[in-house]
Design a protein around this motif. Structure first.
Motif, mmCIF file in Angstrom:
data_model
loop_
_atom_site.group_PDB
_atom_site.id
_atom_site.type_symbol
_atom_site.label_atom_id
_atom_site.label_comp_id
_atom_site.label_asym_id
_atom_site.label_seq_id
_atom_site.Cartn_x
_atom_site.Cartn_y
_atom_site.Cartn_z
ATOM 1 N N LYS A 34 0.618 -1.339 0.068
ATOM 2 C CA LYS A 34 -0.275 0.000 -0.104
ATOM 3 C C LYS A 34 0.627 1.240 -0.233
ATOM 4 O O LYS A 34 0.499 2.083 -0.545
ATOM 5 C CB LYS A 34 -1.250 -0.035 1.021
ATOM 6 N N LYS A 35 1.840 1.447 0.400
ATOM 7 C CA LYS A 35 3.011 2.350 0.652
ATOM 8 C C LYS A 35 3.819 3.185 -0.486
ATOM 9 O O LYS A 35 3.527 3.530 -0.901
ATOM 10 C CB LYS A 35 3.663 1.961 1.954
ATOM 11 N N LEU B 282 1.141 5.957 -7.485
ATOM 12 C CA LEU B 282 0.494 7.259 -7.230
ATOM 13 C C LEU B 282 0.661 9.401 -7.104
ATOM 14 O O LEU B 282 0.436 9.682 -7.683
ATOM 15 C CB LEU B 282 -1.033 7.189 -6.225
ATOM 16 N N GLU B 283 1.725 9.168 -6.119
ATOM 17 C CA GLU B 283 2.284 10.517 -6.262
ATOM 18 C C GLU B 283 2.867 11.114 -6.445
ATOM 19 O O GLU B 283 2.727 12.494 -7.341
ATOM 20 C CB GLU B 283 2.538 10.523 -4.204
ATOM 21 N N ASN B 284 3.542 9.963 -7.213
ATOM 22 C CA ASN B 284 4.780 10.854 -7.756
ATOM 23 C C ASN B 284 4.506 10.663 -9.372
ATOM 24 O O ASN B 284 4.816 11.594 -10.022
ATOM 25 C CB ASN B 284 6.030 9.638 -7.931
ATOM 26 N N ARG C 22 1.764 11.395 -9.690
ATOM 27 C CA ARG C 22 0.320 12.711 -9.330
ATOM 28 C C ARG C 22 1.786 14.064 -10.022
ATOM 29 O O ARG C 22 1.076 15.019 -10.621
ATOM 30 C CB ARG C 22 -0.217 13.261 -8.350
ATOM 31 N N LEU C 23 2.659 14.224 -9.508
ATOM 32 C CA LEU C 23 3.829 15.397 -9.260
ATOM 33 C C LEU C 23 4.281 15.150 -11.477
ATOM 34 O O LEU C 23 4.461 16.380 -11.787
ATOM 35 C CB LEU C 23 4.648 14.485 -8.760
ATOM 36 N N LYS C 24 4.348 13.558 -11.985
ATOM 37 C CA LYS C 24 4.569 13.920 -13.226
ATOM 38 C C LYS C 24 3.290 14.510 -13.789
ATOM 39 O O LYS C 24 4.187 15.632 -15.111
ATOM 40 C CB LYS C 24 4.785 12.340 -13.615
ATOM 41 N N LEU C 25 2.244 14.524 -13.478
ATOM 42 C CA LEU C 25 0.812 15.057 -14.743
ATOM 43 C C LEU C 25 1.623 16.406 -14.103
ATOM 44 O O LEU C 25 0.872 17.322 -15.471
ATOM 45 C CB LEU C 25 -0.175 14.166 -14.233
ATOM 46 N N ILE C 26 0.811 16.825 -13.075
ATOM 47 C CA ILE C 26 1.391 18.284 -12.601
ATOM 48 C C ILE C 26 2.424 19.452 -13.517
ATOM 49 O O ILE C 26 2.457 19.864 -14.146
ATOM 50 C CB ILE C 26 1.289 18.456 -10.970
ATOM 51 N N GLN C 27 3.844 18.561 -13.797
ATOM 52 C CA GLN C 27 4.617 19.109 -14.612
ATOM 53 C C GLN C 27 4.320 19.025 -16.065
ATOM 54 O O GLN C 27 4.351 20.207 -16.835
ATOM 55 C CB GLN C 27 5.924 18.077 -13.843
ATOM 56 N N LEU C 28 3.692 17.870 -16.382
ATOM 57 C CA LEU C 28 3.003 18.058 -17.861
ATOM 58 C C LEU C 28 2.365 18.571 -18.385
ATOM 59 O O LEU C 28 2.442 19.789 -18.995
ATOM 60 C CB LEU C 28 2.765 16.166 -17.901
ATOM 61 N N GLU C 29 1.587 19.001 -17.363
ATOM 62 C CA GLU C 29 0.363 20.183 -17.847
ATOM 63 C C GLU C 29 1.311 21.529 -17.643
ATOM 64 O O GLU C 29 0.878 22.192 -18.426
ATOM 65 C CB GLU C 29 -0.574 20.235 -16.520
ATOM 66 N N GLN C 30 2.257 21.679 -16.702
ATOM 67 C CA GLN C 30 2.822 22.577 -17.281
ATOM 68 C C GLN C 30 3.657 23.087 -18.171
ATOM 69 O O GLN C 30 3.352 24.296 -18.971
ATOM 70 C CB GLN C 30 3.614 22.757 -15.601
ATOM 71 N N GLU C 31 4.444 21.857 -18.371
ATOM 72 C CA GLU C 31 5.172 22.129 -19.646
ATOM 73 C C GLU C 31 3.617 22.027 -20.500
ATOM 74 O O GLU C 31 4.451 23.015 -21.625
ATOM 75 C CB GLU C 31 6.611 20.935 -19.742
ATOM 76 N N LEU C 32 3.007 21.353 -21.006
ATOM 77 C CA LEU C 32 1.997 21.717 -22.124
ATOM 78 C C LEU C 32 1.517 23.232 -22.085
ATOM 79 O O LEU C 32 1.020 24.053 -23.121
ATOM 80 C CB LEU C 32 1.000 21.162 -21.440
ATOM 81 N N GLU C 33 1.066 24.034 -21.011
ATOM 82 C CA GLU C 33 1.052 25.416 -20.720
ATOM 83 C C GLU C 33 1.853 25.977 -21.195
ATOM 84 O O GLU C 33 1.369 27.821 -22.301
ATOM 85 C CB GLU C 33 0.480 25.453 -19.454
#
Length: 362
Positions: A97-98, A104-106, A108-119
């Motif tokens: 579980k850990k 999932l956290e990694n 999520r962070l990768k998705l946030i970074q990708l969204e920022q790069e896309l923007e």
């Protein structure tokens, strides 16, 4: 549960009456009632008899208790083992579980970074749907997020590729053992397989983008075949870098090259047939009438086969790499991956040099 089991030890004052004391009381009563005295031998015999019966009763009560204790220890051990197994399973479950939460956290962070790069890409206009054609026609195409994501991933892929090339070169010069070298070879192979997966996803977003190779340099596009390198041509480049090869290896490489050429010819013929079909569909009916929606709709359906061609071409490239890894030794495979990486580096350097070279004015 872990406390020791209580053993029942019968007492002479618990559960069994004391015959001597009772007889003494009877004797006093007899005396007080003026009853003649009983013979001492009779009293002693009765006392011994009652004493034996008391001890017999004590042993009978102890025997079942001991037997019960022996039987009770068996389920207790089984329960303890099961509890230990449950604790171990719970520990492993917590670890899984850990790890899952961390993954999932990694992500999520990768998705946030990708969204920022896309923007940032949208703001800078790095890629507009329709490419140069849309700009030349004056259309304001929408950003294709799938292709923008591919370009970002490909940039990261190139960084990792350059790092792996340096690592392979250092390992070969250091003459590390084959076990460590095999790890680097498998990592390099998986890195190319990851590129094929990325291209398959991008082809679903815009297959013409992948086919044209606009994400590559100009020199790489010059040698491109269905969105990538032609396996048989690449074998011609790599084999001289792998000498010396045994006779068996030369035989198997020649067979592999022949198989690649046959598969390439079949795919190329399929592409030509698809081009003819799409061209005939678009040109069907009388041209110049201004009504072409039905023909274009039918052509769109036929063009969906292009995605399959890209996937089949990448599958052929992947099979070629895997077969070469099987034919070669670990050290030869490492040298082959190093030569392949440096070959593409030289093509990119050629593109850079060509773009920066002076031109005569038209």
């Amino acid at each position: 549960m872990n406390s020791p089991s209580t053993q029942f030890v019968p007492s002479r004052r618990m559960g069994v009456y004391e015959p001597i004391h009772q007889i003494g009381m009877w004797g006093e009563n007899f005396k007080s009632n003026d009853i003649p005295n009983t013979s001492a031998s009779v009293i002693v015999q009765m006392d011994n008899k009652l004493e034996n019966e008391s001890e017999s009763a004590s042993h009978e009560m102890l025997a079942p208790a001991n037997k019960y204790d022996q039987e009770a220890t068996k389920p207790i051990d089984k329960i303890q083992r099961r509890l230990a197994q449950n604790r171990e399973a719970a520990r492993k479950s917590r670890l899984r579980k850990k790890a899952y939460v961390q993954q999932l956290e990694n992500s999520r962070l990768k998705l946030i970074q990708l969204e920022q790069e896309l923007e940032r890409a949208r703001q800078q206009g790095l890629y507009m749907g329709g490419g140069l054609e849309g700009d030349h026609l004056g259309f304001s195409g929408a950003v294709n997020s799938g292709l923008a994501a591919f370009e970002m991933e490909y940039g990261h892929w190139m960084e990792e590729q350059n790092r792996q090339i340096c690592e392979l070169r250092t390992a070969l010069n250091a003459h590390i053992n084959d076990i460590e070298l095999r790890i680097l070879v498998e990592s390099g192979m998986n890195h190319y397989f990851e590129l094929f997966r990325m291209k398959s996803t991008a082809a679903k977003a815009d297959v013409f983008y992948v086919m044209s190779g606009t994400w590559k340099t100009s020199a790489e596009r010059f040698f491109s075949w269905i969105g990538g390198f032609r396996p048989s041509e690449l074998l011609k480049v790599l084999v001289p870098q792998l000498d010396p090869l045994t006779e068996q290896q030369i035989f198997e490489v020649c067979n592999l090259k022949q198989s690649c050429q046959q598969a390439e010819d079949a795919l190329s013929q399929g592409m030509e047939k698809l081009q003819e079909t799409v061209s005939a569909t678009v040109a069907s009916c009388q041209l110049g009438e201004g009504s072409y929606i039905p023909q274009v709709a039918i052509a769109m359906e036929k063009l969906e086969a292009l995605v399959s061609f890209v996937n089949q071409a990448d599958h052929l490239r992947q099979e070629t790499l895997q077969q070469m890894s099987r034919i070669l030794t670990t050290r030869q495979a490492a040298r082959g991956l190093l030569a392949l990486g440096e070959y593409f580096q030289r093509l990119r350097a050629l593109s850079t040099l060509w773009a920066s070279s002076p031109r005569e004015p038209a």
